[in-house]
Design an enzyme around this catalytic site. Structure first.
Site, mmCIF file in Angstrom:
data_model
loop_
_atom_site.group_PDB
_atom_site.id
_atom_site.type_symbol
_atom_site.label_atom_id
_atom_site.label_comp_id
_atom_site.label_asym_id
_atom_site.label_seq_id
_atom_site.Cartn_x
_atom_site.Cartn_y
_atom_site.Cartn_z
ATOM 1 N N GLU A 115 0.813 -1.229 0.000
ATOM 2 C CA GLU A 115 0.000 0.000 0.000
ATOM 3 C C GLU A 115 0.833 1.259 0.000
ATOM 4 O OE1 GLU A 115 -0.721 -2.593 1.956
ATOM 5 O OE2 GLU A 115 -2.801 -3.153 1.528
ATOM 6 N N HIS A 165 -10.843 -4.489 10.557
ATOM 7 C CA HIS A 165 -11.520 -4.374 9.252
ATOM 8 C C HIS A 165 -12.881 -3.680 9.388
ATOM 9 C CE1 HIS A 165 -8.634 -7.463 7.993
ATOM 10 N NE2 HIS A 165 -9.030 -7.317 6.744
HETATM 11 C C1 LIG Z 1 -2.355 -4.217 4.789
HETATM 12 C C2 LIG Z 1 -3.361 -5.110 4.183
HETATM 13 N N1 LIG Z 1 -3.602 -5.016 2.866
HETATM 14 C C3 LIG Z 1 -4.527 -5.802 2.298
HETATM 15 C C4 LIG Z 1 -5.240 -6.694 3.032
HETATM 16 C C5 LIG Z 1 -6.321 -7.542 2.400
HETATM 17 N N2 LIG Z 1 -5.867 -8.905 2.260
HETATM 18 C C6 LIG Z 1 -6.104 -9.821 3.210
HETATM 19 S S1 LIG Z 1 -5.417 -11.278 2.868
HETATM 20 C C7 LIG Z 1 -4.804 -10.703 1.416
HETATM 21 C C8 LIG Z 1 -4.012 -11.615 0.550
HETATM 22 C C9 LIG Z 1 -2.844 -12.175 1.257
HETATM 23 O O1 LIG Z 1 -2.158 -13.030 0.424
HETATM 24 P P1 LIG Z 1 -0.961 -13.885 0.979
HETATM 25 O O2 LIG Z 1 -0.065 -13.024 1.782
HETATM 26 O O3 LIG Z 1 -0.365 -14.601 -0.167
HETATM 27 O O4 LIG Z 1 -1.637 -14.887 1.986
HETATM 28 P P2 LIG Z 1 -2.700 -16.042 1.670
HETATM 29 O O5 LIG Z 1 -4.048 -15.430 1.734
HETATM 30 O O6 LIG Z 1 -2.400 -16.598 0.334
HETATM 31 O O7 LIG Z 1 -2.503 -17.022 2.767
HETATM 32 C C10 LIG Z 1 -5.138 -9.383 1.224
HETATM 33 C C11 LIG Z 1 -4.775 -8.572 0.058
HETATM 34 C C12 LIG Z 1 -4.968 -6.742 4.413
HETATM 35 N N3 LIG Z 1 -5.654 -7.554 5.224
HETATM 36 N N4 LIG Z 1 -4.023 -5.957 4.952
#
Ligand SMILES: Cc1ncc(C[n+]2csc(CCOP(=O)(O)OP(=O)(O)O)c2C)c(N)n1
Ligand SMILES: [Mg+2]
Lengths: 338, 321
Positions: A70, A139
């Site tokens: 971000e 959230h």
């Molecule tokens: C700072 C932040 N940005 C965006 C999100 C929204 N978000 C939650 S999980 C996620 C994807 C995470 O992907 P990854 O790190 O690969 O973990 P996975 O879900 O595959 O276990 C996103 C974009 C968040 N929770 N926090």
């Protein structure tokens, strides 16, 4: 007039501005979705589907998915705005401001002033806020007071689909940085929304109910709650004005002060925490400017000074309710017999 | 490395517990009994257990939004976890946190996390505590492939090595961050990043408990010996959507079925231990049956538990105020 959801209204506003001005681009995490993946492109259109369909129409040069970085991409939106584009960036949930706030409040907000009026930064940052999704402490927050505190940012809190479309078009055309707060519980709310583009100016409140006895000022999702409370109270013989300021910065103080000068009683309804909040801000305004019009103490209905709880049993009592608004209005109306 | 029968049984039990827990949460979510955002860890069990089975209560872990597996592997009580996911008063966090915030600080489980990239800086702090107090503890930060792109994660790599902290960074690369492929979102490579920050990095087959165990053993030993951080890039797959309710149209047709058939960490573990005559099918079946009973009880307990009450709303904000 066709009925549209808050989600569709925002989508339509962005699409129509993208058609009108090639400098408008969209960026954010999974704003299309499916980037680099084996399945469908435009798989998500944003976590809650607000930007769905923009990729097929406008292509990858104008609808950019981002890594989860971000600070970098919100900052890039700010930098692109300062150099000639008009980005609409998505900070998915406003709670994530924590990882990128510098680019918003030290950079975007201050360019114009620090640079002696020479900078123009027409960025829109869309972000979701609010409780009701059982999405817990990180959230669900209503952080618009934090952004409102910062000179240089404009802050928009649309309360309905019609409002959202006009305010989004205004936001994109505005030359200052705008933070656009979308309440996630409102996305499926429907209302008549014109197909054609229209704007709603910033800093002009909307009076959604007119009454003599009590003024309610409410923000975002709370406007609907206040309207319901006003309609129910009318049946009990209490006549209520409801004011939706639409933008917390700039703030239409005139409409609020005019109304209080007629009713003499004020209730502010704000889903955010009570301290240093919009509720506190409006109360300060009225106490300072309209003290002699007041017939009763100002009342504020807010969430408590606690993080947002997960359990539905707790979240339901955490969020201000129609019942609490009605009780506050009734108590005030009772203070001075009409 | 030669493992004892008891150790292998414990590890299998942990992995099966994660799987059955998640499959059950998936079913119960579909019936509408579970509120909120729920991200399931099924398919990734070998990572959590391969690592956490080598940690003890001195050691800390920080998890992600996909935290149930890490919690179970670090010894959190599954009954309290289930209650938490249901928003009940007897939950790990009294119903205040939910799926995304399960924590058990006494067990060194510093919490699932709603903020992607929230964990790595905290883990540097936990490692600093361990180093300062000379507890011998190590600290493990789990992040996803998506979380590996967050500034906080990259800053933590730097800090951990500058301070020579006892940290293991674990990048669980399940191929996606929400609907975005890691093949697209990660510039360079995880191992290249580790090298860039001057720490050892290892690519690990995350479907193979034993591969995870060995790679983690080296990294944990290095951290305990005061030699600084390491990074493990663990390749694996999630068997469910990003969150419950995700239609997963970004994934290939048959992708999940292929992983379930060919890359199921539980089946691979079973094959390896039975072929080596370390454990037999009968014993492993008995473990599974016991886990199913336990999870049934956890769900029944969660359903029967009380909701928190209005009095709980205002507590726990401060220690004293
Ligand atoms: C700072 C932040 N940005 C965006 C999100 C929204 N978000 C939650 S999980 C996620 C994807 C995470 O992907 P990854 O790190 O690969 O973990 P996975 O879900 O595959 O276990 C996103 C974009 C968040 N929770 N926090
Ligand atoms: Mg991932």
């Amino acid at each position: 007039m066709p009925k549209k959801t808050y989600r569709q209204a925002i989508n339509e506003a962005i699409a129509s501005e993208m058609r009108r001005d090639h400098r408008v681009i969209v960026l954010g995490e999974d704003n299309a979705g499916g980037k680099g993946a084996p399945g469908e492109p435009d798989a998500w259109g944003g976590v809650l589907g607000v930007t769905k369909g923009l990729l097929p129409e406008f292509g990858e040069d104008r609808v950019l998915d981002t890594p989860i970085s971000e600070s970098a991409f919100i900052g890039a939106a700010v930098g692109a705005a300062a150099t000639g584009l008009r980005p609409v960036a998505e900070l998915m949930f406003v709670d994530f401001m924590g990882v990128c706030f510098d680019q918003i409040f030290n950079q975007a907000a201050k360019f114009r002033y620090m640079f002696g009026g020479k900078a123009v930064t027409p960025v829109v940052i869309r972000t979701m806020y609010g409780g009701g999704f059982r999405a817990a402490s990180q959230h669900s927050q209503c952080l618009y007071p934090l952004f409102t505190h910062i000179p240089g940012l404009k802050v928009v809190v649309p309360s309905s689909p019609y409002e959202a479309k006009g305010l989004m078009i205004q936001a994109i055309r505005d030359d200052d940085p705008v933070i656009f707060f979308e309440h996630k519980v409102l996305y499926d709310v429907e209302e008549d929304v014109p197909d054609e583009a229209y704007t709603i100016p910033f800093g002009e409140a909307n009076v959604t109910r007119e009454g003599r006895d009590v003024t309610i000022v409410a923000f975002g999702r709370m406007v609907g709650f206040a309207n319901t409370a006003a309609d129910e109270l009318k049946r009990d013989g209490i006549s209520v004005t409801v004011i939706d300021p639409r933008t917390t910065s700039p703030l239409d103080s005139e409409t609020i002060l005019d109304s209080v000068s007629e009713t003499g009683r004020l209730v502010v309804v704000d889903e955010a925490h009570p301290r240093c909040s919009m509720a506190a801000d409006i109360a300060r305004l009225v106490a300072e400017e309209a003290f002699h019009d007041l017939k009763a103490p100002i009342r504020t209905i807010t969430a408590p000074h606690t993080p947002v709880p997960f359990s539905p049993a707790l979240e339901d009592i955490y969020i201000p309710s129609v019942a609490k608004i009605k009780a506050a209005v009734q108590a005030l109306a009772a203070k001075v017999p009409a | 490395m030669q493992h004892s029968r008891e150790f292998l049984l414990d590890c299998y039990q942990s992995m099966v517990t994660i799987r059955v827990f998640e499959e059950r949460v998936h079913e119960e979510f579909a019936t509408g009994k579970i509120p909120g955002f729920v991200h399931l860890y099924a398919g990734e069990e070998a990572s959590a257990v391969g690592i956490c089975s080598q940690l003890d209560e001195r050691d800390a872990i920080a998890s992600t939004h996909r935290g149930h597996g890490h919690c179970i592997a670090k010894g959190c009580d599954v009954h309290a976890m289930m209650k938490e996911i249901y928003g009940k008063r007897g939950g790990s966090c009294g119903g205040k946190g939910g799926s995304m915030h399960i924590a058990d600080l006494a067990k060194g489980m510093l919490g699932a996390n709603g903020i992607v990239g929230g964990g790595p800086p905290l883990i540097c702090g936990a490692a600093l505590t361990a180093k300062y107090l000379k507890t011998g503890g190590v600290a493990v930060a789990f992040v996803g492939d998506g979380g590996s792109n967050q500034g906080t994660t990259l800053e933590s790599y730097n800090l951990a090595n500058v301070w020579k902290l006892p940290v293991v960074f674990v990048v669980e690369d399940n191929g996606y961050a929400e609907a975005t492929a890691s093949a697209w979102s990660v510039a360079g490579s995880q191992l290249g990043r580790a090298a860039g920050f001057g720490m050892p990095g290892t690519l690990v087959d995350g479907f193979d408990f034993f591969a995870v165990y060995e790679a983690a053993r080296t990294a944990i030993e290095r951290a305990r010996a005061g030699e600084g951080p390491s990074l493990l890039h663990i390749k694996l797959s999630r068997f469910f959507g990003h969150f419950e309710g995700d239609a997963m149209s970004y994934r290939a047709d048959g992708e999940i079925q292929r992983y379930r058939n060919e890359h199921d960490a539980l089946k691979i573990f079973r094959r390896k231990v039975t072929e080596a005559h370390l454990l037999d099918d009968f014993t492993l079946d008995a473990v599974e049956a016991g886990v199913v009973r336990n999870i049934n009880e956890a769900v029944a307990g969660a359903e029967a538990d009380q909701m928190p009450t209005e009095a709980d709303l205002l507590t726990d904000v401060y220690v004293r105020y």
